[in-house]
Design an enzyme around this catalytic site. Structure first.
Site, PDB file in Angstrom:
ATOM      1  N   HIS A 170       0.822  -1.229   0.000  1.00 49.37           N
ATOM      2  CA  HIS A 170       0.000   0.000   0.000  1.00 49.37           C
ATOM      3  C   HIS A 170       0.851   1.273   0.000  1.00 49.37           C
ATOM      4  O   HIS A 170       0.319   2.370  -0.192  1.00 49.37           O
ATOM      5  CB  HIS A 170      -0.947   0.022   1.205  1.00 49.37           C
ATOM      6  CG  HIS A 170      -1.955  -1.080   1.193  1.00 49.37           C
ATOM      7  ND1 HIS A 170      -2.845  -1.253   0.158  1.00 49.37           N
ATOM      8  CD2 HIS A 170      -2.202  -2.093   2.063  1.00 49.37           C
ATOM      9  CE1 HIS A 170      -3.601  -2.316   0.395  1.00 49.37           C
ATOM     10  NE2 HIS A 170      -3.222  -2.855   1.544  1.00 49.37           N
ATOM     11  N   ASP A 206      -2.301 -10.547  -2.480  1.00 48.64           N
ATOM     12  CA  ASP A 206      -2.896 -10.120  -1.209  1.00 48.64           C
ATOM     13  C   ASP A 206      -4.380  -9.818  -1.469  1.00 48.64           C
ATOM     14  O   ASP A 206      -4.764  -9.506  -2.607  1.00 48.64           O
ATOM     15  CB  ASP A 206      -2.165  -8.864  -0.726  1.00 48.64           C
ATOM     16  CG  ASP A 206      -2.590  -8.401   0.645  1.00 48.64           C
ATOM     17  OD1 ASP A 206      -1.919  -8.745   1.624  1.00 48.64           O
ATOM     18  OD2 ASP A 206      -3.605  -7.672   0.735  1.00 48.64           O
ATOM     19  N   HIS A 208      -6.005  -7.295  -0.619  1.00 50.18           N
ATOM     20  CA  HIS A 208      -6.198  -5.869  -0.896  1.00 50.18           C
ATOM     21  C   HIS A 208      -5.436  -5.475  -2.165  1.00 50.18           C
ATOM     22  O   HIS A 208      -4.342  -5.978  -2.419  1.00 50.18           O
ATOM     23  CB  HIS A 208      -5.673  -5.028   0.276  1.00 50.18           C
ATOM     24  CG  HIS A 208      -6.318  -5.359   1.592  1.00 50.18           C
ATOM     25  ND1 HIS A 208      -5.736  -6.199   2.524  1.00 50.18           N
ATOM     26  CD2 HIS A 208      -7.504  -4.967   2.116  1.00 50.18           C
ATOM     27  CE1 HIS A 208      -6.532  -6.307   3.570  1.00 50.18           C
ATOM     28  NE2 HIS A 208      -7.620  -5.570   3.362  1.00 50.18           N
ATOM     29  N   ASP A 295      -4.524 -12.916   3.478  1.00 47.97           N
ATOM     30  CA  ASP A 295      -5.794 -12.339   3.909  1.00 47.97           C
ATOM     31  C   ASP A 295      -6.915 -12.644   2.910  1.00 47.97           C
ATOM     32  O   ASP A 295      -8.053 -12.211   3.092  1.00 47.97           O
ATOM     33  CB  ASP A 295      -5.672 -10.831   4.200  1.00 47.97           C
ATOM     34  CG  ASP A 295      -4.803 -10.092   3.216  1.00 47.97           C
ATOM     35  OD1 ASP A 295      -4.466 -10.660   2.149  1.00 47.97           O
ATOM     36  OD2 ASP A 295      -4.459  -8.922   3.496  1.00 47.97           O
TER      37      ASP A 295
HETATM   38  N1  Q9C Z   1      -9.576  -2.645  11.138  1.00 47.07           N
HETATM   39  C1  Q9C Z   1      -2.353  -5.315   4.130  1.00 47.07           C
HETATM   40  O1  Q9C Z   1      -2.963  -6.372   4.100  1.00 47.07           O
HETATM   41  N2  Q9C Z   1      -7.778  -1.211   7.002  1.00 47.07           N
HETATM   42  N3  Q9C Z   1      -2.936  -4.177   4.542  1.00 47.07           N
HETATM   43  C2  Q9C Z   1      -8.131  -2.182   8.004  1.00 47.07           C
HETATM   44  C3  Q9C Z   1      -9.715  -2.966   9.738  1.00 47.07           C
HETATM   45  C4  Q9C Z   1      -6.453  -1.348   6.443  1.00 47.07           C
HETATM   46  C5  Q9C Z   1      -4.315  -4.116   4.946  1.00 47.07           C
HETATM   47  C6  Q9C Z   1      -9.306  -1.791   8.827  1.00 47.07           C
HETATM   48  C7  Q9C Z   1      -6.168  -2.678   5.829  1.00 47.07           C
HETATM   49  C8  Q9C Z   1      -4.744  -2.734   5.300  1.00 47.07           C
HETATM   50  C9  Q9C Z   1      -0.918  -5.267   3.756  1.00 47.07           C
HETATM   51 ZN    ZN Z   2      -3.917  -7.182   2.558  1.00 50.04          ZN
END
Ligand code: Q9C
Ligand code: ZN
Length: 359
Positions: A170, A206, A208, A295
């Site tokens: 990200h 991933d 995301h 994830d």
């Molecule tokens: N509490 C990676 O998997 N928002 N990043 C999460 C939930 C951010 C994920 C909110 C998610 C970022 C590298």
């Molecule tokens: Zn992720």
């Protein structure tokens, strides 16, 4: 396969992040990497090695010096400015509508604030990305892990796995976010293309969208980026990751997004993986950097896809069947209890070993 890891990730130990403004337990915690390391160590088929220090130059080859300075100074500066918290998270971000109607030149000349809250928003995407005392050191070690995995592959290994933590995909040239500070995969891809003179592909699996990696190589034809991820209409990072984002200028046609439906199963996902792999095979190059997230797992607490441990074994097998050398770098995955077996399954698949019998 060699597994590169460093204990220095442990310094990035947030206990709390904020979710829609409310404090919640942190997701991106040291136990994640410890779980993967224990499973790979216990497998007996992996060789654990430490990273070599690579310094700031490879980081500065993809990131704005201002972001690097911010990450390095943020904690000390928060303390100096009397922010008496155990973590630093912004609450004000320079969203695009704030600058609507102003010329690009004037927007670009707006100065970075001095207050640490303002600086954290200036260099950040979101409020679920806490900075703590050991964040900068851990982020630097994560880059060293990625670059050491790249060194191993350029030195003749067919594949190497970098247990990066914090993750990276990200993080854009001038932005941290989404548990990421420096973009490990982008830094590794840049180093590989510089050293080999070859084109490089990045495959991001991933859950995301890797908005940072997409941004860094958006106008580049020498590094192509393919990503499978939950449709951003539903999931973080929300504002990028759509199928019509194909790159611009010399990068046009070198970015490929494959957004996935809610709870996509192994078969649905693997069919799109084959599309991404065919697309990668269309361009020359001998090395693929894999941004590997777990994830996408059916029980991940923040993802919404439905992959299984068996699916990861098959994914590793198919990615290796490309016949290219693989620099495999850890990104997300937050079901700590399953992370070890999922990583083990993926990497055993990539090595052509059968799935392990579950302990
Ligand atoms: N509490 C990676 O998997 N928002 N990043 C999460 C939930 C951010 C994920 C909110 C998610 C970022 C590298
Ligand atoms: Zn992720």
């Amino acid at each position: 396969m060699k597994v590169v890891h460093s204990d220095r990730h442990r310094g990035h130990a947030p206990t709390v992040e904020t979710y829609l403004g409310v404090p919640v337990p942190a997701c991106e915690v040291p136990a994640r990497a410890e779980a993967i390391l224990a499973a790979l160590g216990g497998d007996g088929g992996f060789e654990l090695v430490g990273p070599a220090e690579h310094g700031l130059d490879p980081i500065l080859a993809v990131h704005d010096p201002g972001l690097v300075r911010f990450v390095e100074e943020a904690w000390a500066e928060a303390e100096r400015q009397g922010i008496g918290r155990d973590f630093l998270v912004a609450d004000t971000y320079p969203t695009r509508a704030m600058f609507q109607g102003m010329s690009d030149g004037l927007v670009a000349a707006r100065p970075e604030p001095r207050a640490i809250g303002g600086r954290t928003g200036w260099w950040g995407l979101d409020s679920s990305n806490p900075i703590v005392a050991g964040t900068a050191d851990a982020a630097r070690s994560s880059v060293d892990v990625a670059l050491t995995a790249a060194d191993l592959v350029l030195g003749g290994e067919t594949a190497a796995y970098g247990l990066c933590r914090p993750p990276g995909h990200h993080a854009a040239a001038a932005m941290a976010g989404g548990y990421c500070f420096f973009n490990n995969a982008a830094i590794a891809a840049q180093a590989i293309t510089e050293r080999t003179g070859e084109r490089v592909a990045i495959l991001d699996v991933d859950v995301h969208h890797g908005n940072g990696t997409q941004q860094i190589f958006w106008r580049r034809g020498d590094v192509r980026y393919a990503s499978l991820h939950a449709d951003p209409i539903r999931l973080y990072p929300f504002f990028l990751g759509h199928g019509d984002e194909v790159g611009e200028g010399p990068g046009r046609g070198h970015n490929r997004n494959l957004p996935q439906p809610l709870r996509a199963d192994d078969a649905t996902y693997l069919a799109d993986l084959d599309r991404a792999l065919d697309w990668i095979a269309e361009a020359p190059g001998s090395v693929v950097v894999v941004s590997l997230g777990f994830d996408t797992f059916e029980h991940d607490p923040i993802g919404d896809l439905g992959l299984t441990t068996a699916g990861y074994h098959e994914m590793g097998r198919r990615v290796a069947a490309l016949g290219r050398r693989l620099v495999i770098l850890q990104e997300g995955g937050y079901h700590v209890g399953a992370l070890g077996e999922n990583a083990r399954a993926w990497l055993r698949g990539a090595e052509g070993r059968p799935p392990a019998a579950l302990a």
